[in-house]
Structure formats: structure tokens, C-alpha cells
Design an enzyme around this catalytic site. Structure first.
Site: not given
Length: 251
Positions: A141, A154
Site C-alpha cells: 500500500s 493497517y
């Protein structure tokens, strides 16, 4: 078009995973589709089978070792090999400050995003070694190098997965296994929908202040990068993280 190459994709029921599966099916690859969402996974299976390729769906919770062993074994039983591994399964939980997360949320996010990714690597890599090598794409990400506000758990898992990617890139170089991390920015998928439910107006404003101007990406856009990284670009991209933020976020 059909070929004998086998691709194993986790998180394949929806979003990026489904888009990658459809792209690979259009190129004739044999597919093993893995997801916890059986209904959506079966829908993806039907869509790829319409392109006249061999494919199976295996329901699995990637955070459970026995499920991972099963999806790897079922893939090998069906196809005899694994050439490409798209290690894509991932989740988010409602966004908040670090001290506001509870332990269940921590266990859930790290269980899928990090433990699940690790378990996939642990059991897929030996199959690749037996077959003389293979290529791996880990879905990381833009949070791997620039975390957004209220997204600490996350971001931590994606930092760790980026580290695993780089380690594979150097550790297995002489064993003909390549690993690439693909790092999307915000995509138009359902993964973030629940994450934003915890934000009030003040926190939304702070979140946007930590996020660079975003070129919105559809899953199909990122799928192009994933397929290239897995099948064509792995040699030169080995051990790197491909930044898919449209030039708006820099490593």
C-alpha cells in the site's frame, strides 16, 4: 489463448483480486482463487470460467494455518504446480488513534494482512522451489511508506509486508524466485468503506491533510500493474515496491 502456467490469488472474490483474476484469465492462465467470501468467490470463478480457462475456488481464512495448507494443497492437487502467487488478501478496520484500537482489532488486521501473507509465502515458496522457481506479488500500500492519519495498524502491517517482499527479493535470488510489492493508493473498492465509518468531520479533515492529491484508481488500473509485475517485469522489479499512487505520493 491458453497456457500451462498456474496463478494462485488470495483475496480474489472482489476488488483488486477479482480484477487481477479476470485480467489473467483473458491471457489464458490457469487460476486458483482463494477467499473467505464464498458467494463472491464463486461469482469470480464463474466469470473467469467464461473465458475458457481452468480455474478452481477454495474458501479460506488466510489467518488460519490449516486453511492456507489446504488452499496450497488443493492448488497442487488440481494443477501440479504454482508459477505465480498473488498474495493479495487484506482488510482494514475502522480508523482511529493507536490507543483507541482494541486487541481484537489488532489481532484481526495483523492476522490477515501480515500473518496471512506470511503463511501464504511459507507454504507456496516450497512448491515453487520444487518447480524450479516462481514469481510473487505482495499487495502492499502507499501506507507502506506514507501512512495516512488514523490508519496505524493497517500501515504497520503494510510496512512489514514491504519488508518481507524486499527480503524475498534478496534471499531467493539464486533460487529463481522473484518478489515484487505493488502499492496502490486509494482504490474504488469496498475495503476502505468500513474504515471511514469511525471518522467525524474533524478527523476527516486531518486525514485529508495527510493524504496527497489522489488520482483515483479503479481496481482494473492496478490489476494491469500486478499482472505485469508477476508475469513480465519480475526480474527487473525483484525486491522492489511499485508505487501506484499516480505520482502523488513519493517513497
Amino acid at each position: 489463448m491458453n497456457n500451462s502456467k498456474v496463478v494462485l490469488i488470495t483475496g480474489s472474490a472482489t476488488g483488486l483480486g477479482r480484477s487481477v483474476a479476470l485480467k489473467l484469465a483473458s491471457q489464458g492462465y490457469n487460476l486458483a482463487l482463494v477467499d473467505f467470501n464464498e458467494q463472491a468467490g464463486q461469482e469470480t470463478l464463474q466469470l473467469v470460467q467464461e473465458q475458457d480457462i481452468q480455474a478452481i475456488f477454495i474458501k479460506a481464512d488466510v489467518s488460519r494455518e490449516e486453511d492456507v495448507i489446504n488452499y496450497v494443497e488443493k492448488t497442487v492437487e488440481t494443477f501440479g504446480r504454482i508459477d505465480y502467487f498473488i498474495n493479495n488478501a487484506g482488510i482494514m478496520v475502522p480508523m482511529r488513534l493507536i490507543h483507541e484500537y482494541d486487541l481484537n482489532e489488532y489481532d484481526r488486521v495483523t492476522g490477515v494482512n501480515l500473518k496471512g501473507a506470511f503463511l501464504g509465502l511459507k507454504y507456496v515458496i516450497p512448491v515453487m522451489l520444487q518447480n524450479g522457481g516462481g514469481n510473487i506479488v505482495n499487495t502492499v500500500s502507499s501506507n507502506s511508506f506514507k501512512p495516512t492519519a488514523y490508519n496505524g495498524l493497517y500501515a504497520a502491517t503494510k510496512h512489514a509486508l514491504a519488508g518481507l517482499t524486499k527480503s524475498i527479493g534478496q534471499d531467493y535470488l539464486d533460487l529463481n524466485i522473484r518478489a515484487v510489492g505493488v502499492a496502490p493508493n486509494t482504490m474504488n473498492t469496498g475495503i476502505a468503506s468500513n474504515a471511514f465509518t469511525s471518522l467525524n468531520a474533524e478527523r476527516e479533515q486531518k486525514l485529508m491533510a495527510t493524504t496527497g492529491p489522489n488520482i483515483p484508481a479503479a481496481p482494473e488500473d492496478i490489476a494491469e500493474v500486478v499482472v505485469f509485475a508477476a508475469t513480465t517485469g519480475a526480474d527487473m522489479l525483484n525486491g522492489t515496491i511499485v508505487n501506484c499512487a499516480g505520482g502523488q505520493i513519493y517513497q
